[in-house]
Design an enzyme around this catalytic site. Sequence first.
Site, mmCIF file in Angstrom:
data_model
loop_
_atom_site.group_PDB
_atom_site.id
_atom_site.type_symbol
_atom_site.label_atom_id
_atom_site.label_comp_id
_atom_site.label_asym_id
_atom_site.label_seq_id
_atom_site.Cartn_x
_atom_site.Cartn_y
_atom_site.Cartn_z
ATOM 1 C CG ASP B 50 16.151 -27.547 -29.190
ATOM 2 O OD1 ASP B 50 15.101 -27.551 -29.858
ATOM 3 O OD2 ASP B 50 16.461 -28.460 -28.397
ATOM 4 C CB ILE B 68 22.895 -31.150 -21.421
ATOM 5 C CG1 ILE B 68 21.749 -30.148 -21.291
ATOM 6 C CG2 ILE B 68 23.110 -31.512 -22.877
ATOM 7 C CD1 ILE B 68 22.056 -28.800 -21.892
ATOM 8 C CG PHE B 111 19.708 -24.105 -22.118
ATOM 9 C CD1 PHE B 111 18.895 -24.643 -23.107
ATOM 10 C CD2 PHE B 111 21.029 -24.507 -22.039
ATOM 11 C CE1 PHE B 111 19.401 -25.583 -24.008
ATOM 12 C CE2 PHE B 111 21.536 -25.432 -22.929
ATOM 13 C CZ PHE B 111 20.728 -25.962 -23.917
#
Lengths: 634, 437
Positions: B50, B68, B111
């Site tokens: 993503d 999250i 991330f």
Amino acid sequence: MEHLLEQPQLAGDVPAQQQYAKNLVELVKQLITEKEYDGVALLFTNEAEAPRNRSCLETVGMELYHEFCEPNLTAEVHEAQLPLYNCAEELLYLIASYAPMEELLLELLEMIEDQKSEFVYSSSLRALQAVLLRMGDKKPRALEWSLNSIHTRIESLPLPNFLEEGYDEKQEALLEQNNQIEKLLMHYITLNLFYEPLLKDILSSQSTSGPAFFDKSINRRNVLCCFLIQMLGKPLALLDLSADGRKTNTYTIQCARKLTESAVNCLDNPLRLLFVGEQRIRWTRRLDTNKGVHEMSSKNIFLIEDKLPLESLSIFFYMIFVEGICLNSVPKVYAPLYIFEMSLYYTNELLAHDEAALHYRALQLTKCLLDKLNHEKIAAISLELDVHKNFCNSLCNIVGYSSHNKLRQIGVKLLRQYILQFDDEGKYLVLKNLLRTVPHHGISGYLAIIYKDVVANALVSTSTNLPTSFSGQDFRTIFLRHICHLPHGAKTDLIEHADKVISSLNALRFFAIKDLQNRTGFWDIVPEIEQQFTDPLRKGLDISVAHYKAELLRVENGLDAETEAEDRKNLEILDLNIANASKESGQMDLEITRQRKTEILRQNLCTFDLMRSLLGRTVECFENSNRMSKSCAA
Amino acid sequence: MSQAEKIDVSGDGGVLKEILREGRGTERPIIGCTVFLHYTGKLLDGTVFDTTIGRYPFEFDLGKDQVIKAFDVAVVTMKVTEKCLLTCAPEYAYGATGSPPIIAPNTTLLFELEMLGWKGEDISPNGDESIERFILERSDRKRSPVAGALVKVNLIGKYKGKTFEQRDVEFEFGEGCDCGVIEGVEIALEKMSVGETSKLKIRSKYAFGNKGNEDFNIPPNSKVEYIVKLIDCAKGIEEWKLTEQEKLEHAALYKIKGTKYFSKQSYVLALKMYKKCADFISDVDNDESKKLKIAANSNIALCYQKTNDHFEGKQACIEALKLDPLNIKALYRRGQCNLATNEFTEALEDFRKVMELEPTNKAAMNQIKICKQRIKEENDKEKQIYANMFKKLSAADKEPTPSTEPDVLTKCGEWTDEDAKREVDLAFERDNNIVMI
């Protein structure tokens, strides 16, 4: 035949220009009278003449519109003189491309709303598209008005009644065969052709680069986005929106898919509007004219109910999550619980409508998002949000009272899934509050069984102390106040409460057998259960059985002649026998009534038997246990 | 990069942050801010699952469990323009469930984040940033004040950095202005959870307006700042659960409250209370509710009269008269509203009806006189206009106009404007004292 216009001598010669334009109008008039429609087209396509003639439309465009387009763009002309209609349509398009925009726009909007013909609708949308493309980013309000007119027209299209009343699966498969629905879908397909170039233009004129928050003001992109979502609402929402691989209703899903995809293109992130439901329902805006706060004043267009109705937005999220349209555009970093809780506002919105089709979508949306939660539990603290309470009430209404079997079946499963998704305390609180408030005895019985099941699970899965919600004081409260509760003691109508009583007896028997170690605290409350439930129940059963048996005897022996006579009298009053006023038919009706009466009485006696047998077995369990404990003590 | 350069931002090793590019300045976003950033999510093998690159930046409200957990704990530590790499344990990402089919259960993820900016949460009704909220201390509770619930708050009001008030205050939500709680604070409280502390930046229109506040030394049109802690709030009255009798009891309470505020001359609050009284029993249909509804609407009318909104006042009287067409107070007040909105004939009819029902009502008698006087004045005015019109026409025809002499007799025995006005005021005051319910 050649038609040539006299060329003015100088380019800057204004009177000459005006004369030229006048001549152009005359020429068009002549050509149309002579049915030389191709000639009209040539005037604006011919390389030599076209540029000059097109520029004339700036001055005489509206005149040409009123003279030729307005009177000829009608259903009658379309039917009787198609070439003339086509010529007028082409001319309108040219005028839309070159004439003054504002004036024509208003004319077009009027045409869209007033003309019932779908051909005229299509022609006017084509011209409207040209005008709006010319306007560019400057006038979002013009786009807003235009889209309003289109919405008004589509909303006013006649629809078959069964859409509101609900339909079964076989009817659903044939929805698109209905003429009115077919016409509606044609409007949607034309609409798609209308907005696509606009959307492309809007998206190409903005950049995603640069650090800026997403602009939520009234601009072209947001106006179009709201409209696209709005179009997903009724009437489209009442059709079959499922995107499975079936062979029917393909136009519906095609339209819904396009609308959803286009709206997502505007938003980039489909969940950008997820907050809207909570914002509107949980925190109502304080309107205050003195402070300039009124329904349409928000700087955030998405908060204006008129622009973005919640019902349509709910269908948008249904399309995303349930039908999976553009699901890949949803950022993966959202917390599933947040999505679920926010979606409840949309579910409640859909459940508040009358149409079964919307209820179905609501249930599917919630089921889909509950599935996504998987092992994640909803904390009891979430129950402080009213949205949960409202959802429970709406869902129980569907389960208990919907006239559609399918909805009741899905609803009952969903209720169970929803309750089980909570943590232990949450499960207890939901069950306790529902048992306290839900008036439907069938549902109450079902809830009692769910509580029994969750405690049973805890008994198996926990070897140490049970959670407090499943033992001690909490267990006692729910059992004594809500599960083992006869509202009027022995006088309670046991037929009305049958489901609940049977479920309660089952639960009692279960704990009497499975919780011999008294981990739940069940045995501590048995004396109270006996006093307030099993004893009055036994008494109530005795009275009821005696009463029903006597009644059965009376009916079987025809002793209720008095009632029969009264029934017959009522029938006569109601004039039911006018068509075949024979004595026989009247008697037959009453015979059936008597037979039915016997049947019902027997059914009820069977229910009492079942209760009695369950009660007997439950009490037996209590006594066995008492004996065991006495023998242990000895 | 070595393990030592990774910062443990979750405190339990669940989220490790590695700064790839230092941010600007020293400020960091606080809970409740709307932040926007770019991110790319990868599996440990480098597969991107993503990303927002090439799209609009991702926006979310910090610390509100919208995303999250890793994002909530890491983003508060970032400065503007900072770029970092997060290594997130499953419990801070997608946990045991994963995100099928791409992310398997119990997966550790990476991330890459780039902080672009943030702003306070705009909670103003018009979305014009007139009330901005920054959460200083968040709460896990979800209960927020609803109308009618008792709330307990701690307020610290500041103007240009100086504290002008600091107090604990308890009030029923929606009636804050009675205790000097400004509207901006009430609006913000509605969005706060029990236990939460927030800083609010409030523009004058939701604070002390164009009058300012002399006691606090706040000049007109000033922006103020408040630090508000929502200590507790009770549950609101759940109307749908109430029995008819309970609804009647609550409605009566609101009526008493309305009268209390009316006597304090807090007409806006009084109006609110009377409206609530009427709303509460809107679906109750018995004699007692009828009486209450009539009284509430009649008093709503009075409040509107006091705030010079005679049109709305008239509507309220009409509501009362629908239930009791012979209600003297409602008739009288409708007459007054009609008079104030220059509907003299209608006003006259109302007062006449009052006289029919209560022939000794002096106030109505006086009002009738005033109405007649006004009607007469109106007619005279019209006559004058028409006379002028004809005058002009005849002047155009160049004909001599007949002289219009005033008819002295028509004025004989009638009141002057001043007399009339005095009488209206007197009658109004007298009436209010008499008929206040």
